[in-house]
Design an enzyme around this catalytic site. Sequence first.
Site, PDB file in Angstrom:
ATOM      1  CB  VAL A 285      -0.940   0.001   1.229  1.00 51.91           C
ATOM      2  CG1 VAL A 285      -1.684   1.331   1.333  1.00 51.91           C
ATOM      3  CG2 VAL A 285      -1.934  -1.132   1.129  1.00 51.91           C
ATOM      4  CB  ALA A 286       3.708   2.244   2.146  1.00 54.77           C
ATOM      5  CB  ILE A 288       1.037   0.944  -4.944  1.00 51.66           C
ATOM      6  CG1 ILE A 288       1.573  -0.488  -5.064  1.00 51.66           C
ATOM      7  CG2 ILE A 288       0.196   1.309  -6.165  1.00 51.66           C
ATOM      8  CD1 ILE A 288       0.509  -1.546  -5.029  1.00 51.66           C
ATOM      9  CD  GLU A 290      -2.169   4.603  -2.762  1.00 54.52           C
ATOM     10  OE1 GLU A 290      -2.228   5.198  -1.690  1.00 54.52           O
ATOM     11  OE2 GLU A 290      -1.201   3.887  -3.082  1.00 54.52           O
ATOM     12  CG  ASP A 332      -7.323  37.391 -36.742  1.00 59.90           C
ATOM     13  OD1 ASP A 332      -6.734  37.850 -37.728  1.00 59.90           O
ATOM     14  OD2 ASP A 332      -8.525  37.609 -36.492  1.00 59.90           O
ATOM     15  CG  ASP A 618     -12.742  35.907 -35.205  1.00 58.00           C
ATOM     16  OD1 ASP A 618     -12.675  35.319 -36.303  1.00 58.00           O
ATOM     17  OD2 ASP A 618     -12.538  37.129 -35.087  1.00 58.00           O
ATOM     18  CG  ASP A 622     -11.256  31.341 -38.107  1.00 65.37           C
ATOM     19  OD1 ASP A 622     -10.617  31.292 -39.172  1.00 65.37           O
ATOM     20  OD2 ASP A 622     -11.578  32.408 -37.557  1.00 65.37           O
ATOM     21  CG  ASN A 712       0.513   5.413   1.581  1.00 62.70           C
ATOM     22  OD1 ASN A 712       1.139   5.759   0.596  1.00 62.70           O
ATOM     23  ND2 ASN A 712      -0.754   5.049   1.513  1.00 62.70           N
ATOM     24  CG  ASP A 716       4.600   8.963   1.350  1.00 62.84           C
ATOM     25  OD1 ASP A 716       5.591   9.458   1.918  1.00 62.84           O
ATOM     26  OD2 ASP A 716       4.541   7.774   0.987  1.00 62.84           O
TER      27      ASP A 716
END
Length: 888
Positions: A285-286, A288, A290, A332, A618, A622, A712, A716
């Site tokens: 878990v820590a 990855i 995610e 333009d 515009d 275009d 985590n 993090d």
Amino acid sequence: MDKEIKHWFTKSVPETLTLLSVEADTGLSEEEARKRKEHFGANVLEGKKKKSLLKIVFSQLNDWLIYVLFAAVIITAFMGEYIDSVIITLVIFLNAAIGTYQEVKAGKAIDALLKMSSPKAVVKRDGQTKEIDSAELVPGDLVILDAGRIIPADLRLLETVNLQIEESSLTGESLPVHKKAESVFENTKMPLAEIENMAFMSTIVTAGRGLGIVVGTGMTTEVGKIADLLDTDSNIKTPLEKKLSELGKSLGKIAVGICIVIFGVSWLQGRDLAEMFLISVSLAVASIPEGLAAIVAVVLSIGVTAMSRKNAIIRKLPAVETLGSVNIICSDKTGTLTMNKMTVTQIFTSDGLMVLEEAENMTISESAKLLSEGMILCSDATLENEEATGDPTEIALLVLGDKIGLDRKNLGQKYTRIDENPFDSNRKMMSVLVKSENGCSVFTKGALGSLRTMATQIFDKGEIRAITEEDLHNFSEAAIKMSDNALRTLVLAYKPAAENLAPEEMEKDLILVGLVGMIDPAREEVKPSIRLAAKAGIKTIIITGDHKNTAFAIAKDLEVAESIDQVLTGPELEEISEDEFIEKVNNYRVFARVSPQHKVQIVQALQANGNIVSMTGDGVNDGPSLHIADIGVAMGITGTDVAKNAADMILTDDNFSTIVVAIEQGRNIFQNIKKSVIFLLTCNLGEVLAMFLPLAFGWPAPLIATQLLWINLLTDSLPAIALGMDGDDPDVMQEKPRDAHENFFSHGAGTHVVIGGILIGLITIFAFWYGFYELGYTPFMKSIPEEVVKNARTLAFLVLVCAQLFYSLGLRNSKKPFYQIKIFGNHYLNGAILLGLILQLMLLFVPVLRSAFKLHMPDSKGWLMALLLGLVPLVTLEIYKMIFVKRK
């Protein structure tokens, strides 16, 4: 008025007005419009139902890693480790809460942007013409239509002049449909494609003009029945998000593989398998990242919202990434580089040149009066009480009439327009057939090059005579001189005509009246913006329909072009081959007298040379060039709905400088995302190394499951989000555009991740070892007291947290050392670091938390160790940057 009335195409114009209780001259009153809006609701389509808060929360829990954590909760509970169960459960739901907040915040930002970019409608209310949000339309509103407008509601047409509407979104028919307001049908089952007296929501006016009355709004419109076709998916992932998602999956697989190896090694070493299962899952878990995709979404939404406050509305999120790679801005001239406030400064007739000054000091000739009257009659613009709508050129012609003392209101009452031949980019002319007490007349305005071949006579001092070559030469010389002075020229001709004159006969055997020269001065802020763009490696190219000399005069003034040789005209472009143009396109800085199809060729040629091109536009035509450009930029004020819907970005102030500001903002957003990603990956690598190596050596686990999850969640995620909200880098526009295909880890970013991760991992391992050493043990021993292991883990835990928090300060700028930037200039990051340290101290000083996380109160040496070792990665990074700066 009846909400249930159907088949409006079977009603005549007078019957429709009666049923809706509306006067054709004045429209609804504001009070009546308000009442009807309360009754009928806003003119909006219902999109997909938004996810409820509960569904968003559950979507955050719908992940296989979360399932594994729930399994860990059950296992720890069975093992009697209730504190661990509670902590893991809290981590799961706290993580879901953060994810929910991020998704809700991103959704609100996108909703705000969609609201800002909603189309407009020109209506007649209380007898006045005004522009309103299409959502404000109600049944009975009188809507004025012109080329380029998206039909804002279902309309029963009241007036049509050569009105053509493209209805492919509803009928599948690719060709525009000619509309006739006077038609009435009896068949109530008419196919939509054959109903020529109505206009339907979301279809596009391609030519002509008209007036319609709203008979259906929102979900009661034809397109409302198929509203899913117009539903916008607000969860579109950008290429960057997709890359990071793929990166996260790859890193996740590697991390899971390492965790499986750790679990296998632990099994062979005879460790407690239940404990190692928890540690392995927590490490997965820590390690990855995610949170990458969520953090990128938040940073993008915050950045895009900030850009909208600077007059740049991003319609498509991938544009933010592309902005950082743009190296050519095709702009333009009118309204973007200039003020978009045309002013007539010179008039040329058979009487000679007249330089306009204050009206009371001028003697106005008969030719000048006829010239001004004709220009006013041949105009679709409006100007009342200093509020104007329409083309800036036509508005300038109305102002000219006021300046020389004409009564425009009386002129409008005297003449009635009964037919017209609308302007198009191929003919470069517009003609109107008007009727007065004295009969009918045609007035035609357009480019001298187009009109001179149509004129057979000239208005000379109140008389009409045959035109001569000398006359044409004089007009040409006057036009050239005006163009050399950056004046835009426009010619007027007229002729008496029959009331039933066909449109194709209007522009034959005309009487030449005169020529006006007008100027649209460059915006004051444009020149500095062009210089800033040049420093950033971005070349500015002007693309305009103006005369070659006019375009060059403006380009030279703005320091875009130095020589007339850098200007290429549309006709010249058509004379060279495609391959030759691709080879030479980089030599040109100005393209003049171009048509819409030329713009497409120019963009494609520039892209063929490897350029990332931004294109402004515009008009209706275009659309193709805006679509194929890497960044299509539409004008928010003068831009048609077609242009806005084809564009990636809309300028609410029609200002070139805003494009440069948007590019600068886009570069900063990308840099901030990169900082967040580098920080997360560095921390994750450090955590994996800090766990894997000691376990491979046969040492006890440096961190337990709950400690890994704590890191985590807080140390993090919080700094990563804060880095994504970092302030703008003042030097970002001194760098070259980012290569669109460059690797995300280029320019030393990959090295930062590897070196930083290894360093954080090694000092954490050293702190873990020192925790044993200071109490007279080594981690290799088989029998070690629990308090000794707690001491070692506490030091490792503290050092890892401090190292990650302090290291985030060094990532605010990848090149400049701290003494060249305000190292504490990011208040969000300062807050994240301070909060992280406070929470860490709480774990140690609150007995219940200290016991729950199995920590040991460090001695003075331990605190000093945590502080000094925690600073090592930051100090190393700063030394590296100082050496880099010195070499540079």
